[in-house]
Motif scaffolding. Structure first.
Motif, PDB file in Angstrom:
ATOM      1  N   UNK A 130     -20.893   3.132   8.152  1.00 34.30           N
ATOM      2  CA  UNK A 130     -21.304   4.525   8.329  1.00 34.30           C
ATOM      3  C   UNK A 130     -20.812   5.412   7.187  1.00 34.30           C
ATOM      4  N   UNK A 131     -19.486   5.311   6.905  1.00 35.36           N
ATOM      5  CA  UNK A 131     -18.897   6.190   5.889  1.00 35.36           C
ATOM      6  C   UNK A 131     -17.721   5.483   5.222  1.00 35.36           C
ATOM      7  N   UNK A 132     -17.476   5.826   3.969  1.00 34.92           N
ATOM      8  CA  UNK A 132     -16.288   5.353   3.245  1.00 34.92           C
ATOM      9  C   UNK A 132     -15.693   6.564   2.532  1.00 34.92           C
ATOM     10  N   UNK A 133     -14.354   6.736   2.635  1.00 32.58           N
ATOM     11  CA  UNK A 133     -13.731   7.862   1.919  1.00 32.58           C
ATOM     12  C   UNK A 133     -12.309   7.529   1.507  1.00 32.58           C
ATOM     13  N   UNK A 134     -11.916   8.109   0.384  1.00 27.61           N
ATOM     14  CA  UNK A 134     -10.545   7.993  -0.096  1.00 27.61           C
ATOM     15  C   UNK A 134      -9.761   9.236   0.300  1.00 27.61           C
ATOM     16  N   UNK A 135      -8.427   9.103   0.401  1.00 29.03           N
ATOM     17  CA  UNK A 135      -7.579  10.252   0.721  1.00 29.03           C
ATOM     18  C   UNK A 135      -6.385  10.304  -0.236  1.00 29.03           C
ATOM     19  N   UNK A 157       0.855  -1.196   0.000  1.00 27.37           N
ATOM     20  CA  UNK A 157       0.000   0.000   0.000  1.00 27.37           C
ATOM     21  C   UNK A 157       0.890   1.244   0.000  1.00 27.37           C
ATOM     22  N   UNK A 158       0.496   2.237  -0.803  1.00 29.12           N
ATOM     23  CA  UNK A 158       1.259   3.485  -0.885  1.00 29.12           C
ATOM     24  C   UNK A 158       1.033   4.286   0.404  1.00 29.12           C
ATOM     25  N   UNK A 159       2.094   4.640   1.116  1.00 27.97           N
ATOM     26  CA  UNK A 159       1.904   5.414   2.358  1.00 27.97           C
ATOM     27  C   UNK A 159       1.602   6.878   2.061  1.00 27.97           C
ATOM     28  N   UNK A 160       0.338   7.192   1.932  1.00 29.32           N
ATOM     29  CA  UNK A 160      -0.097   8.535   1.562  1.00 29.32           C
ATOM     30  C   UNK A 160       0.173   9.548   2.671  1.00 29.32           C
ATOM     31  N   UNK A 161       0.566  10.743   2.270  1.00 30.70           N
ATOM     32  CA  UNK A 161       0.747  11.827   3.238  1.00 30.70           C
ATOM     33  C   UNK A 161      -0.626  12.274   3.752  1.00 30.70           C
ATOM     34  N   UNK A 162      -1.627  12.251   2.857  1.00 33.96           N
ATOM     35  CA  UNK A 162      -2.984  12.610   3.264  1.00 33.96           C
ATOM     36  C   UNK A 162      -3.533  11.552   4.229  1.00 33.96           C
ATOM     37  N   UNK A 163      -3.273  10.281   3.929  1.00 35.93           N
ATOM     38  CA  UNK A 163      -3.687   9.167   4.804  1.00 35.93           C
ATOM     39  C   UNK A 163      -3.164   9.379   6.217  1.00 35.93           C
ATOM     40  N   UNK A 164      -1.841   9.591   6.293  1.00 29.68           N
ATOM     41  CA  UNK A 164      -1.179   9.748   7.580  1.00 29.68           C
ATOM     42  C   UNK A 164      -1.721  10.959   8.352  1.00 29.68           C
TER      43      UNK A 164
END
Ligand SMILES: *Cc1c(COP(=O)(O)O)cnc(C)c1O
Length: 357
Positions: A294-299, A254-261
């Motif tokens: 409840x919710x699903x979202x991408x970052x 998995x790509x370690x996203x800066x937005x994810x973190x």
């Protein structure tokens, strides 16, 4: 510290109409370049007018895809400051990509210095309109000439910039996602954690097929059992089930996203339990059907936070949040964009100023 030689353009481009920017279609006046040779290390850091490359057709990058890239943005605040969001995280991630792709690393400080220098020269290209930004694309290519499959000895590091419009031109819009059960994006030991072009080349077919069926993005499952969720197109993905928030762990595929973190840090600050680990798609679909999803979202840097309204897996379909953006997704979106565009105080120390606009 890099000693950056600057050659300004004598022929500035006409800037595009800000209301019609789109994403990654027009490029600013300048680019940053730096070369690598075994006896010199990284050398000749320079900013020059944006122009095509001249490369030998036998260059390693064209045949064996030894290259990598990064993606980040510069933002203009209401007070006319130009700023970056956690650029050192991108610099560190590029070092990790370099290591996997056998490309010589660039010190994180030099990376950040190069990005800042280019953005400052092209500061007039940072858009003024709400939600628009200057997309920054650093990349490294292998430039040795020859057909042998070896690590190249010579490289070029380049940074280009593209003024880009608000991702959601007509308000934040929840997307439909196709859960891919045939093709895979990554597997243990491969390059899933790097931002390399090869990952994208391998993903294009699934993306095209999903688009033909009317989906915005593909959700990738793990490459071994096709059972656990990993990520979406160019975004990490989060699932909120019964108030707890799940996302795949960054363990190589998995790509370690800066937005994810950054979203994980905010969610924990707000008191949510965030679980980074294996989450089976079957359990997500079941939770959806039983009313617990409840919710699903991408970052990701481009969209920041992107709500998901529908998941389709092997003909089974769940609707999420009644097709609307959920409250946690909205709060994350507002907080992240608020910090990035300087509308909220930078309580986390995430902002790096570049210059006055
Ligand atoms: C770039 C990217 C992301 C998001 O990373 P950010 O640092 O948040 O922009 C997620 N997944 C993939 C495959 C990516 O290439």
């Amino acid at each position: 510290m890099l000693d950056i030689k600057i050659t300004k353009t004598t022929n500035p481009k006409v800037k595009p109409d800000e209301s019609k920017l789109g994403f990654g279609k027009v490029f600013s006046d300048h680019m940053f370049l730096m070369d690598y040779a075994p006896d010199k290390g990284w050398y000749d850091a320079r900013i020059v007018p944006y122009a095509p490359f001249v490369l030998d057709p036998a260059c390693v990058v064209f045949h064996y895809a030894q290259e990598l890239f990064e993606g980040m943005k510069a933002y203009r605040t209401a007070g006319n400051d130009i700023q970056l969001f956690r650029p050192e995280c991108n610099g560190q991630r590029m070092q990790d990509s370099c290591d996997r792709m056998c490309i010589p690393q660039i010190p994180v400080d030099d990376y950040v210095q190069a990005v800042k220098a280019l953005v400052e020269i092209d500061k007039d290209w940072v858009p003024h309109s709400e939600g628009a930004s200057l997309y920054i694309r650093p990349f490294i290519i292998a430039t040795d000439v020859g057909m042998g499959v070896h690590a190249s000895k010579n490289y070029t590091f380049c940074i280009i910039c593209s003024p880009s419009g608000a991702y959601y031109a007509s308000g934040i819009d929840p997307v439909r996602i196709y859960v891919e059960d045939e093709y895979i994006r990554a597997a243990p030991g491969l390059t899933g954690f790097t931002k390399c072009g090869g990952n994208y080349a391998a993903s294009i077919k699934a993306g095209e097929l999903a688009e033909q069926k009317g989906f915005a993005q593909v959700l990738w499952l793990d490459g071994v059992e096709k059972k656990y969720v990993e990520e979406v197109g160019a975004m990490n993905i989060f699932f909120m089930i019964d108030g707890k928030i799940y996302t795949a762990a960054c363990v190589g595929t998995v790509l370690p996203g800066v937005t994810r973190r950054s979203c994980i840090e905010l969610l924990k600050d707000w008191g949510y339990e965030v679980i980074e680990g294996k989450l089976a798609i079957a359990d997500i679909m079941k939770a959806g059907h039983e009313g617990h999803l409840d919710e699903v979202f991408g970052t990701g840097t481009a969209a920041v936070v992107s709500p998901v309204k529908e998941l389709d897996w092997k003909g089974d379909k769940v609707d999420i949040s009644g097709g609307k953006i959920g409250p946690v997704t909205q709060r994350l979106y507002d907080t992240m964009t608020g910090i990035q565009w300087g509308k909220l105080p930078d309580t986390k120390g995430w902002i790096v100023p570049v210059c006055k606009g």
